[in-house]
Enzyme design. Sequence first.
Site, PDB file in Angstrom:
ATOM      1  N   GLU A 106     -46.800 -48.714   6.567  1.00 40.25           N
ATOM      2  CA  GLU A 106     -45.956 -47.718   5.917  1.00 40.25           C
ATOM      3  C   GLU A 106     -46.825 -46.795   5.052  1.00 40.25           C
ATOM      4  OE1 GLU A 106     -43.122 -47.400   6.980  1.00 40.25           O
ATOM      5  OE2 GLU A 106     -41.794 -49.140   6.836  1.00 40.25           O
ATOM      6  N   HIS A 164     -45.288 -43.862   9.879  1.00 35.33           N
ATOM      7  CA  HIS A 164     -46.026 -45.125  10.051  1.00 35.33           C
ATOM      8  C   HIS A 164     -46.513 -45.299  11.485  1.00 35.33           C
ATOM      9  CE1 HIS A 164     -41.879 -47.133  10.831  1.00 35.33           C
ATOM     10  NE2 HIS A 164     -42.496 -47.103  11.983  1.00 35.33           N
ATOM     11  N   ASP A 203     -47.178 -55.588  16.305  1.00 36.26           N
ATOM     12  CA  ASP A 203     -46.575 -56.128  15.078  1.00 36.26           C
ATOM     13  C   ASP A 203     -45.457 -57.111  15.423  1.00 36.26           C
ATOM     14  OD1 ASP A 203     -44.952 -54.061  16.084  1.00 36.26           O
ATOM     15  OD2 ASP A 203     -45.477 -52.709  14.467  1.00 36.26           O
ATOM     16  N   ASP A 228     -41.192 -41.829   9.017  1.00 37.05           N
ATOM     17  CA  ASP A 228     -41.981 -41.650   7.787  1.00 37.05           C
ATOM     18  C   ASP A 228     -43.480 -41.612   8.075  1.00 37.05           C
ATOM     19  OD1 ASP A 228     -42.557 -44.279   8.435  1.00 37.05           O
ATOM     20  OD2 ASP A 228     -41.817 -45.149   6.566  1.00 37.05           O
TER      21      ASP A 228
END
Length: 261
Positions: free
Chosen positions: A143, A138, A67, A136
């Site tokens: 996400e 990801h 990314d 979280d």
Amino acid sequence: MEIVITPDPQAAAVVAADAIERLLLNNTEPVLGLATGSSPLPTYQELIARYRSGRITFANGRAFLLDEYVGLEVGHREAYRTFIQRELTDQVDLPANALFGPDGNTVELATAAERYEQLISDVGGIDLQLLGIGSDGHIGFNEPTSSLGSRTRLKTLTDATRTDNARFSDDDISAVPRHVLTQGIGTILEADHLILLASGASKARPIAQAVVGPLMAMMPASALHLHPHATVIIDEAAAEELSHSDYYREAFANKPAWQHI
Ligand code: F6R
């Protein structure tokens, strides 16, 4: 999914580096997928040490970033291309033109995402993809609620992720870009081998949920269950909330010598 629990992140790095070393030795044109962030750093240190001792070479390899932030100029300290150059590729013999990442510094972001997918497909796909996991859940920057079939695209980071990543920008959340280009979950699942690295107590909950399931868009890392060859390498702190952890330890300790991760 194979779960490997190691005493500490350094031991985890040895297990991951062994798999990467085998790929570099056995494949004439190895293609690596690289994550940024803290989790892979011990593995990168281990790879650099093995390169310096003459054990491995990246000369015939290619590397693809997972990314990239949107809007950080080329060479920005926190751009993921800069990060990976600093932490790995500038310290080994990967040719400078063999490092690829999504172009987050263009207004044509949708085109940049499509081009990146094409690049990965042009080299025949990624052989081994390293991953971390967000607090979280990801993977990449997919996400919660990301489509499990998603491709490289623009994503908006959650406040939780921006807060987590502010530690790289003097704890200034306003310095963390809101947008990224990330390989999609569908893109990630096409790599031949996935290795997810996690350490520390803050990863215990997402690791337990990702490993135990259910498979759900709210826990993107649970998508690893859809992959035929996914390895999760974690330290004791990240394994804290995992059920069956004794079984995982026993299975890894008694692995047949010929059977690698
Ligand atoms: C990084 C990436 C992220 C990180 C994750 C964990 O390229 O795609 O998914 O792997 O946010 O970050 P660390 O390892 O810093 O806890």
